[in-house]
Motif scaffolding. Structure first.
Motif, mmCIF file in Angstrom:
data_model
loop_
_atom_site.group_PDB
_atom_site.id
_atom_site.type_symbol
_atom_site.label_atom_id
_atom_site.label_comp_id
_atom_site.label_asym_id
_atom_site.label_seq_id
_atom_site.Cartn_x
_atom_site.Cartn_y
_atom_site.Cartn_z
ATOM 1 N N THR A 57 0.835 -1.208 0.000
ATOM 2 C CA THR A 57 0.000 0.000 0.000
ATOM 3 C C THR A 57 0.864 1.250 0.000
ATOM 4 O O THR A 57 1.971 1.265 0.544
ATOM 5 C CB THR A 57 -0.928 0.064 1.236
ATOM 6 N N ILE A 58 0.334 2.294 -0.625
ATOM 7 C CA ILE A 58 0.926 3.632 -0.581
ATOM 8 C C ILE A 58 -0.205 4.592 -0.241
ATOM 9 O O ILE A 58 -1.323 4.444 -0.743
ATOM 10 C CB ILE A 58 1.551 4.038 -1.930
ATOM 11 N N ILE A 77 6.309 9.181 -6.900
ATOM 12 C CA ILE A 77 6.046 7.758 -7.179
ATOM 13 C C ILE A 77 7.228 7.137 -7.905
ATOM 14 O O ILE A 77 7.623 5.994 -7.631
ATOM 15 C CB ILE A 77 4.747 7.598 -7.996
ATOM 16 N N LEU A 86 7.559 -2.261 -5.986
ATOM 17 C CA LEU A 86 6.153 -1.880 -5.883
ATOM 18 C C LEU A 86 5.237 -2.818 -6.680
ATOM 19 O O LEU A 86 4.077 -2.501 -6.920
ATOM 20 C CB LEU A 86 5.957 -0.433 -6.364
ATOM 21 N N ILE A 89 1.835 -3.778 -4.974
ATOM 22 C CA ILE A 89 0.893 -2.752 -4.533
ATOM 23 C C ILE A 89 -0.526 -3.114 -4.961
ATOM 24 O O ILE A 89 -0.799 -3.341 -6.142
ATOM 25 C CB ILE A 89 1.265 -1.372 -5.116
ATOM 26 N N GLU A 91 -3.164 -1.261 -3.256
ATOM 27 C CA GLU A 91 -3.930 -0.059 -2.923
ATOM 28 C C GLU A 91 -2.992 1.135 -2.865
ATOM 29 O O GLU A 91 -2.040 1.155 -2.093
ATOM 30 C CB GLU A 91 -4.633 -0.246 -1.577
ATOM 31 N N SER A 92 -3.268 2.111 -3.712
ATOM 32 C CA SER A 92 -2.492 3.357 -3.728
ATOM 33 C C SER A 92 -3.490 4.501 -3.594
ATOM 34 O O SER A 92 -4.280 4.757 -4.500
ATOM 35 C CB SER A 92 -1.695 3.473 -5.030
ATOM 36 N N ILE A 114 -2.477 5.371 -9.035
ATOM 37 C CA ILE A 114 -3.322 5.623 -7.855
ATOM 38 C C ILE A 114 -4.706 5.069 -8.132
ATOM 39 O O ILE A 114 -5.333 5.414 -9.144
ATOM 40 C CB ILE A 114 -3.366 7.129 -7.519
ATOM 41 N N HIS A 249 -4.314 0.230 3.773
ATOM 42 C CA HIS A 249 -3.159 0.922 4.345
ATOM 43 C C HIS A 249 -3.348 1.121 5.844
ATOM 44 O O HIS A 249 -2.438 0.845 6.637
ATOM 45 C CB HIS A 249 -2.947 2.272 3.665
#
Length: 375
Positions: A57-58, A77, A86, A89, A91-92, A114, A249
């Motif tokens: 997550t980010i 990013i 990454l 990932i 969920e951003s 995103i 997150h």
């Protein structure tokens, strides 16, 4: 591999809301480009060992991350992708405010990977937005939401507040009806709380404004009942989601999993130590540009601190406290404490094997119960 997240703190705001105690600053937008360069440098020189982490997550939070231009978000990013793997990932997220972001920038966010927006609605009522010193209109709420949907965002959170000075049951119901009608995947419904150091705290202390303290529990109960009856599952005291779209997150924080924070005032946890960055943009920029550390408040997370966090976070979560995850001595002591606390707070707990959760009634006393159970 340990699941982990990355948090990026963007401190800039157009207006400092009277209730906000997060580190944010106004009238500094001329330093955004300099800040972008600094935070990418901080990412580049970070020496935390993440070899056993799976970063999935980010989260861009603030402040108002939407004040950054598309190319500035892309630069951050890009710095992350050069430094970390990454590929996992899922969920951003980025926080955005109505009236502050163009359709073009929303398109760029999506292009950069995103996939989740968190929109700071707070209320749909013009008078309540004015009380909160929000500088957006109700019209701009619908504009940003519809723009996001039109370009394919399928995971949107809307922030909503209750217990606002001047709010009535009728106004709360209007807000709940409007937010439900938009059908977001996630709703964060917070009680407006007083935080020391905020303008709101001073105004209440000086009796300029009065908080509806006696209505807080009723407002919360109404919010919970209305959202859950429309398919939103309560998974944390203030957070509701449909399907499996909890904020992944934030789940890292509540599960006491590691995370890296970049930017002024951002916090980090490497599964052993906690630390935060300097809470000053000027000092942050100066230190980064002088190749100095911005870390401060480094603290070893002791066993008792971890146990207390497991209790505190567990009581906030619908999943509850998993007693078997505690060291044996603490588990036994907590079970003894629970017997006593259950007598004081009747009908507030439910048990499932070695798991204890708060009931609907218990949630209303979560803070008091937590204090009683901590070591």
């Amino acid at each position: 591999m340990i699941k982990a997240g990355i948090y990026i703190h963007i401190p800039f705001c157009k207006v400092k809301c009277i209730y906000c105690d997060f580190y944010s600053i106004t009238e500094k937008e001329n330093t955004i480009e300099r800040f972008t360069n600094a935070i990418t440098q901080e990412i580049k020189v970070c020496n935390v060992d993440v070899s056993k982490w799976e970063i999935d997550t980010i989260f861009f939070g603030g402040g108002s991350p939407s004040l950054l231009k598309g190319h500035q978000i892309e630069k951050i990013i890009s710095a992350l992708s050069k430094k970390y793997d990454l590929s996992n990932i899922i969920e951003s997220s980025i926080e955005v405010n109505p009236g502050e972001i163009s359709l073009e920038n929303l398109k760029l966010y999506k292009q950069f990977g995103i996939n989740r927006l968190s929109i700071g609605v707070q209320s749909f009522q013009p008078n309540l937005l004015k009380v909160l010193t929000r500088n957006h209109s109700r019209k701009e709420i619908f504009e940003i939401y519809n723009n996001a949907r039109s370009i394919g965002f399928e995971n949107i959170n809307l922030d909503l507040m209750h217990s606002i000075p001047g709010q009535t049951f009728e106004l709360l119901e209007k807000d709940l009806n409007e937010i439900i009608s938009l059908e977001p995947e996630h709703i964060s419904a917070y009680s407006l709380t007083l935080e020391k150091g905020t303008e709101l705290f001073t105004m209440v202390k000086e009796k300029i404004i009065k908080m509806p303290i006696d209505m807080d529990a009723k407002f919360y109960q109404k919010t919970k009942e209305q959202l859950t009856s429309h398919g939103y599952k309560l998974y944390e005291i203030s957070n509701f989601s449909i399907l499996n779209l909890q904020c992944k997150h934030n789940l890292h924080y509540w599960a006491i999993e590691p995370y890296l924070g970049f930017g002024p005032s951002a916090h980090s946890f490497d599964n052993k130590y906690r630390w935060s960055n300097t809470k000053s943009l000027d000092m942050y920029l100066k230190n980064i540009e002088s190749n100095k550390s911005v870390k401060c408040n480094i603290e070893l997370l002791s066993t008792i601190h971890r146990v207390n966090e497991t209790i505190g976070f567990g009581l906030r979560m619908s999943s509850g406290i998993h007693l078997n995850r505690l060291p044996k001595i603490y588990k036994e002591d907590l079970e003894k404490k629970l017997i006593l606390v259950e007598q004081k707070f009747k009908d507030c707990f439910k048990w499932r094997n070695h798991n204890v959760q708060l009931t609907s009634k218990g949630i209303l006393f979560a803070d008091e119960i937590t204090i009683e159970l901590l070591f």
